[in-house]
Design a protein around this motif. Structure first.
Motif, mmCIF file in Angstrom:
data_model
loop_
_atom_site.group_PDB
_atom_site.id
_atom_site.type_symbol
_atom_site.label_atom_id
_atom_site.label_comp_id
_atom_site.label_asym_id
_atom_site.label_seq_id
_atom_site.Cartn_x
_atom_site.Cartn_y
_atom_site.Cartn_z
ATOM 1 N N CYS A 1 5.819 7.287 5.484
ATOM 2 C CA CYS A 1 5.026 6.478 6.374
ATOM 3 C C CYS A 1 4.052 7.511 7.550
ATOM 4 C CB CYS A 1 5.723 5.835 6.912
ATOM 5 S SG CYS A 1 7.283 4.728 6.188
ATOM 6 N N ARG B 1 0.726 3.635 -2.562
ATOM 7 C CA ARG B 1 -0.052 5.543 -2.474
ATOM 8 C C ARG B 1 1.808 6.638 -3.210
ATOM 9 N NH1 ARG B 1 -3.469 5.556 0.970
ATOM 10 N NH2 ARG B 1 -3.627 3.990 2.528
ATOM 11 N N HIS C 1 1.202 7.805 5.014
ATOM 12 C CA HIS C 1 0.297 6.520 4.554
ATOM 13 C C HIS C 1 -0.305 6.699 5.923
ATOM 14 C CE1 HIS C 1 -0.193 1.905 4.567
ATOM 15 N NE2 HIS C 1 0.331 1.820 5.552
ATOM 16 N N LYS D 1 0.711 -1.233 0.076
ATOM 17 C CA LYS D 1 -0.305 0.392 -0.373
ATOM 18 C C LYS D 1 1.005 0.966 -0.309
ATOM 19 C CE LYS D 1 -4.332 -1.992 2.067
ATOM 20 N NZ LYS D 1 -5.257 -1.211 2.394
ATOM 21 N N LEU D 2 2.050 0.837 1.340
ATOM 22 C CA LEU D 2 3.007 1.944 0.827
ATOM 23 C C LEU D 2 3.310 2.604 -0.699
ATOM 24 C CD1 LEU D 2 4.578 4.221 2.470
ATOM 25 C CD2 LEU D 2 6.525 2.258 2.302
#
Length: 249
Positions: free
Chosen positions: A198, A175, A201, A171-172
């Protein structure tokens, strides 16, 4: 964002510890007993450091070339079952082994020192076999081709809970597509960029701003610690959990 990182990336304390354990417990139909967090390292590609550097401090190119012969820096991440980072250590040169990075990180030092109570008793940070087994870090049995069915079952259940850190990295990277190739020549800045991402996120996850995971595969490494570093107490505890899980097959 880097200065205020502690506001967005937090280790659970108080009632949050119980909630974290409960969330992991219901993450899978058959969750790993005592799962508390998941740990892994993510390599982020960067330009190869220039040999002739005049405005930036000199760095050794070889320190950044990982085992896939690509220049990278490493994000060591620990996450909860909700795919939020609870601890990060970013910017370490890519040639280093995951176990070495963990030992040098703040959380690694704390868990091996007087702050072992960061992880509740009989609970574990789940990691892959690149990390050494300890009282706080649970890793799978090394597959040497002769694992028993019970040990295979143990590894499967551990992996099914540990995979949450791979989803978090996915997911990081989804994004922040820039992390497919972080074009930063001053390597002193890499950790700051990654830490800020991070934090963002985690803010997105708090707002339920979901995103599809990008394809991410853990770059598993072989363990590189010697027999003198084996924790017998942790080894016995792993065997106990293995036996317990095998009775419930």
């Amino acid at each position: 964002m880097k200065v205020h990182k502690h506001k967005f990336i937090k280790w659970p304390r108080g009632n949050a510890i119980h909630q974290t354990l409960q969330d992991f417990k219901y993450l899978r139909p058959k969750a790993f007993p005592g799962a508390f967090m998941a740990l892994d390292g993510c390599h982020i590609k960067v330009p190869v450091p220039w040999i002739k550097r005049t405005r930036m401090r000199h760095v050794d190119q070889r320190c950044y070339i990982n085992r896939k012969h690509v220049a990278s820096v490493v994000l060591q991440g620990i996450c909860d079952s909700n795919q939020k980072f609870t601890n990060i250590f970013a910017g370490w040169p890519g040639a280093s082994h995951d176990a070495r990075i963990f030992r040098k990180s703040n959380i690694g030092v704390a868990l091996n020192g007087p702050l072992q109570n960061l992880v509740p008793e009989n609970c574990y940070i789940l990691a892959d076999s690149a990390y050494p087994l300890s009282n706080n870090v649970m890793v799978p049995y090394r597959d040497n081709g002769a694992l028993t069915p019970e040990k295979h079952n143990f590894n499967r259940i551990l992996s099914s809970s540990r995979v949450v850190i791979e989803l978090t990295f996915g997911k990081l990277l989804g994004r922040f597509r820039r992390f497919k190739y972080l074009e930063v020549y001053n390597k002193d800045f890499c950790g700051a960029f990654i830490s800020a991402a991070c934090c963002l996120h985690n803010i997105c996850m708090d707002q339920n701003d979901q995103i599809d995971c990008t394809d991410y595969t853990s770059q598993n490494q072989e363990s590189n610690f010697n027999i003198s570093e084996i924790n017998l107490n942790a080894t016995n505890k792993r065997d106990e959990i293995c036996n317990e899980l095998s009775r419930n097959i």
